[in-house]
Enzyme design. Structure first.
Site, PDB file in Angstrom:
ATOM      1  N   MET A  59       9.940  -6.998   4.500  1.00 40.68           N
ATOM      2  CA  MET A  59      10.136  -7.606   5.815  1.00 40.68           C
ATOM      3  C   MET A  59      11.409  -8.452   5.876  1.00 40.68           C
ATOM      4  SD  MET A  59       7.689  -6.168   7.278  1.00 40.68           S
ATOM      5  CE  MET A  59       7.688  -6.930   8.881  1.00 40.68           C
ATOM      6  N   HIS A  79       8.620   3.399   9.161  1.00 39.22           N
ATOM      7  CA  HIS A  79       8.390   2.563  10.343  1.00 39.22           C
ATOM      8  C   HIS A  79       7.152   3.079  11.065  1.00 39.22           C
ATOM      9  CE1 HIS A  79       9.390  -0.141  13.599  1.00 39.22           C
ATOM     10  NE2 HIS A  79       9.157   0.852  14.443  1.00 39.22           N
ATOM     11  N   ASP A 116      15.941   0.296  12.402  1.00 39.27           N
ATOM     12  CA  ASP A 116      14.983   1.365  12.708  1.00 39.27           C
ATOM     13  C   ASP A 116      15.636   2.580  13.362  1.00 39.27           C
ATOM     14  OD1 ASP A 116      12.902  -0.095  11.585  1.00 39.27           O
ATOM     15  OD2 ASP A 116      12.419  -1.073  13.482  1.00 39.27           O
ATOM     16  N   SER A 165       0.818  -1.216   0.000  1.00 36.63           N
ATOM     17  CA  SER A 165       0.000   0.000   0.000  1.00 36.63           C
ATOM     18  C   SER A 165       0.853   1.268   0.000  1.00 36.63           C
ATOM     19  CB  SER A 165      -0.978   0.002   1.175  1.00 36.63           C
ATOM     20  OG  SER A 165      -0.328   0.154   2.413  1.00 36.63           O
ATOM     21  N   GLN A 180      -1.762   7.944   7.389  1.00 33.97           N
ATOM     22  CA  GLN A 180      -0.746   9.001   7.440  1.00 33.97           C
ATOM     23  C   GLN A 180       0.548   8.568   6.747  1.00 33.97           C
ATOM     24  OE1 GLN A 180      -1.397  12.180   8.455  1.00 33.97           O
ATOM     25  NE2 GLN A 180      -3.434  11.236   8.385  1.00 33.97           N
ATOM     26  N   GLU A 181       0.869   7.286   6.820  1.00 33.50           N
ATOM     27  CA  GLU A 181       2.034   6.790   6.092  1.00 33.50           C
ATOM     28  C   GLU A 181       1.896   7.098   4.607  1.00 33.50           C
ATOM     29  OE1 GLU A 181       3.091   2.682   6.821  1.00 33.50           O
ATOM     30  OE2 GLU A 181       2.522   2.841   8.924  1.00 33.50           O
ATOM     31  N   GLU A 212      21.940   0.003  11.902  1.00 37.16           N
ATOM     32  CA  GLU A 212      21.187  -0.235  13.136  1.00 37.16           C
ATOM     33  C   GLU A 212      19.701  -0.209  12.815  1.00 37.16           C
ATOM     34  OE1 GLU A 212      20.910   1.352  17.752  1.00 37.16           O
ATOM     35  OE2 GLU A 212      22.228   2.361  16.343  1.00 37.16           O
ATOM     36  N   ILE A 224      15.607  -8.047   7.292  1.00 37.40           N
ATOM     37  CA  ILE A 224      16.685  -7.258   7.884  1.00 37.40           C
ATOM     38  C   ILE A 224      17.854  -7.327   6.913  1.00 37.40           C
ATOM     39  CG2 ILE A 224      18.299  -7.078   9.797  1.00 37.40           C
ATOM     40  CD1 ILE A 224      16.092  -8.198  11.603  1.00 37.40           C
ATOM     41  N   LEU A 225      18.312  -6.174   6.489  1.00 35.90           N
ATOM     42  CA  LEU A 225      19.358  -6.099   5.461  1.00 35.90           C
ATOM     43  C   LEU A 225      20.745  -6.128   6.100  1.00 35.90           C
ATOM     44  CD1 LEU A 225      17.525  -3.368   3.416  1.00 35.90           C
ATOM     45  CD2 LEU A 225      17.822  -5.765   2.738  1.00 35.90           C
TER      46      LEU A 225
END
Length: 197
Positions: free
Chosen positions: A98, A117, A153, A13, A181-182, A151, A100-101
């Site tokens: 989803m 986030h 977020d 979305s 709002q995102e 690190e 973690i890089l």
């Protein structure tokens, strides 16, 4: 023309909000920017359907097919780098991706890797942000667009939106209000960042 590559895992979305804003506000004409591709780590991501309907390049790169996080990130980078232009680095937008890089991946795209986030960072990094905000008795929650660093977020904040936490809120009702709002702040933050690249 600068290219944006958006990474998704689910409904997409926020990706759709960015694509629609780019079309509505003529980013190609005004900013010399286009959303070029959408990549998902899940073949059944609903967002891929929308992306294809918009004529965007799409690709599925299943993280489970790789022996390590590093191998997946290297393959992902090779797909993203197809959209690099001379003197116009690609902007990589995480929109519900989803994964973690790895630090190598983050460093490769430093300053042009952006995420959203669903909390007012630095509060509530990680998962279950809405439930945690309610449990903590917060009066306000929200969303944060930030540059990605190694690190989780963290990283420089580009934009935030504040949403009140209502007395009868559940994690789901709060999440739904934050998401509206995102969809406003993410396209705005991306457009602002593009003007600086």
């Amino acid at each position: 023309m600068k290219n944006i590559v958006i990474l998704i895992s689910g409904s997409g979305s926020n990706m759709a909000a960015i694509v629609k804003t780019a079309q509505r506000d003529d980013w190609a004409g005004r900013l010399g920017v286009r959303v070029a591709a959408v990549i998902s780590n899940k073949a059944d991501s609903k967002g891929l359907v929308f992306a294809r309907e918009q004529g965007l390049d799409t690709e599925v790169l299943d993280h489970k097919a790789f022996a390590s996080r590093e191998a997946f990130d290297a393959a992902l980078a090779s797909v993203i780098d197809r959209y690099e232009q001379p003197d116009a680095p690609v902007l990589v937008v995480l929109a519900g991706f989803m994964r973690i890089l790895t630090p190598d991946f983050v460093n490769r795209y430093a300053g042009r890797l952006v995420n959203i986030h669903p909390s007012l960072l630095p509060a509530f990094p990680g998962l279950h942000t809405h439930a945690r905000a309610i449990e903590a008795g917060c009066k306000f929650a929200g969303a944060t667009v930030h540059l990605v660093t190694a690190e989780l977020d963290h990283g420089p904040i580009l934009e935030q939106a504040v949403v009140p936490v209502l007395p009868d809120d559940t994690a789901d009702t709060l999440a739904a209000r934050v998401l509206t709002q995102e969809h406003v702040i993410y396209p705005r933050a991306v457009a602002g960042l593009l003007q600086k690249l």
